[in-house]
Design a protein around this motif. Structure first.
Motif, short mmCIF file in Angstrom:
data_model
loop_
_atom_site.label_atom_id
_atom_site.label_comp_id
_atom_site.label_asym_id
_atom_site.label_seq_id
_atom_site.Cartn_x
_atom_site.Cartn_y
_atom_site.Cartn_z
N GLU A 1 13.92 6.03 -11.45
CA GLU A 1 15.08 4.96 -11.57
C GLU A 1 15.61 4.75 -10.21
N PHE A 2 15.87 5.56 -9.36
CA PHE A 2 16.41 5.25 -8.03
C PHE A 2 15.37 4.55 -6.97
N GLU A 3 14.02 4.88 -7.18
CA GLU A 3 13.12 4.12 -6.33
C GLU A 3 13.04 2.79 -6.86
N GLU A 4 13.19 2.25 -8.22
CA GLU A 4 13.04 0.94 -8.74
C GLU A 4 14.15 0.38 -8.21
N LEU A 5 15.37 0.94 -8.23
CA LEU A 5 16.82 -0.02 -7.89
C LEU A 5 16.64 -0.23 -6.57
N THR A 6 16.07 0.95 -5.60
CA THR A 6 16.00 0.65 -4.06
C THR A 6 14.86 -0.45 -3.83
#
Length: 312
Positions: free
Chosen positions: A286-291
């Motif tokens: 989820e953090f990579e997608e938000l980034t």
């Protein structure tokens, strides 16, 4: 060669059930050997209902499907039997007229399927055999798996796009003492994952409610010349500039929200208090997608600024 070229008609058999009086009359006619031109039959377009004429007497005929196949055998010496056919239908004749009532439209499909199913066998002990011996068709307990999977993916996508998420952990009742050790181990793992979720999301809620913690400084609007796109012309048309101004405001709101969500996920990963590997992997994804979404939105924001000439 004539014997091979000759066409033969296959033998089809069914059961003909007549009233007592007509049955005795037909039996006498068959024994006398003069059945021709004394018995005739005409069916309607559905091939299920028709009229049977026996010596000028007209009977109503209905063709039903038997509950199961019945083998037809014949013999010449009452010792050796030869199978001749499989009987699957019964023809019931009656002297009474049909007085079928008009059914409701909602039951039309059901009645269409059940209308021509004979519920009995051909002997008295098999009365209502279709209901007594044959089980009903099993209904689907669950919905179609593609629809369920599609709904799950939709819920997960909505969860990832949410600003804040609240989880409600429902504890199961205590297991019985006679459960196997494997079930107990699985239960302990589920409790461990539940405790971690409680701890993680309790930290999130406490960080939202406490006002003493420092507020993260927004830095998404800070940029250098290298971050700006090249080869983008400046727009001079008033209508287009007004449209770009509104788009810049929308992108600014989106960037502020994405940065807030990205920082929350990053703080959860940096604290290193997530023991469950699957949960940690999900947060990392989820953090990579938000980034990725943050960087794309920020690039669109810079492009609009260049088109408005507001990069100096």
């Amino acid at each position: 060669m004539d014997i091979f070229e000759k066409t033969y008609e296959l033998e089809n058999q069914l059961i003909l059930r007549l009233p007592q009086k007509q049955a005795e009359k037909l039996k006498e006619i068959i024994l006398a050997g003069n059945l021709k031109d004394r018995l005739s039959m005409n069916f309607q377009a559905d091939h299920r209902q028709g009229k049977l004429t026996l010596d000028g007497e007209v009977l109503n005929v209905k063709l039903y499907d038997l509950p199961c196949l019945i083998e037809s055998l014949k013999t010449l010496d009452m010792k050796t039997f030869y199978k001749t056919s499989d009987i699957a239908q019964i023809m019931v004749c009656s002297t009474e007229e049909d007085n079928e009532t008009t059914e409701q439209p909602s039951k039309a499909h059901y009645l269409k399927e059940k209308k021509h199913l004979w519920p009995h066998g051909i002997t008295p002990p098999l009365k209502n055999v279709r209901h007594r011996r044959f089980r009903k068709t099993a209904r689907k307990k669950y919905g179609d798996s593609p629809d369920v999977q599609k709904e799950v993916m939709r819920l997960l996508k909505a969860d990832m796009e949410a600003v804040s998420v609240k989880y409600e952990i429902v504890q199961e009742k205590d297991k019985k003492t006679n459960e196997s050790t494997s079930n107990q181990a699985a239960e302990n793992e589920s409790h461990t994952a539940t405790d971690e979720l409680h701890k993680i999301f309790q930290d999130i809620s406490s960080s939202d409610s406490d006002g003493d913690e420092p507020v993260l400084t927004s830095r998404w609007n800070e940029f250098s010349v290298r971050d700006l796109p090249t080869g983008v012309p400046v727009v001079t048309d008033p209508a287009e500039r007004e449209h770009l101004e509104s788009k810049v405001e929308q992108l600014a709101d989106q960037l502020a929200e994405l940065e807030k969500r990205k920082n929350r996920k990053e703080n959860l990963l940096l604290e290193d208090n997530i023991q469950n590997a699957m949960l940690k992997q999900r947060f990392q994804h989820e953090f990579e997608e938000l980034t990725h979404r943050f960087n794309e939105t920020r690039q669109q924001y810079f492009t609009c600024l260049v088109m408005l000439g507001r990069t100096k």
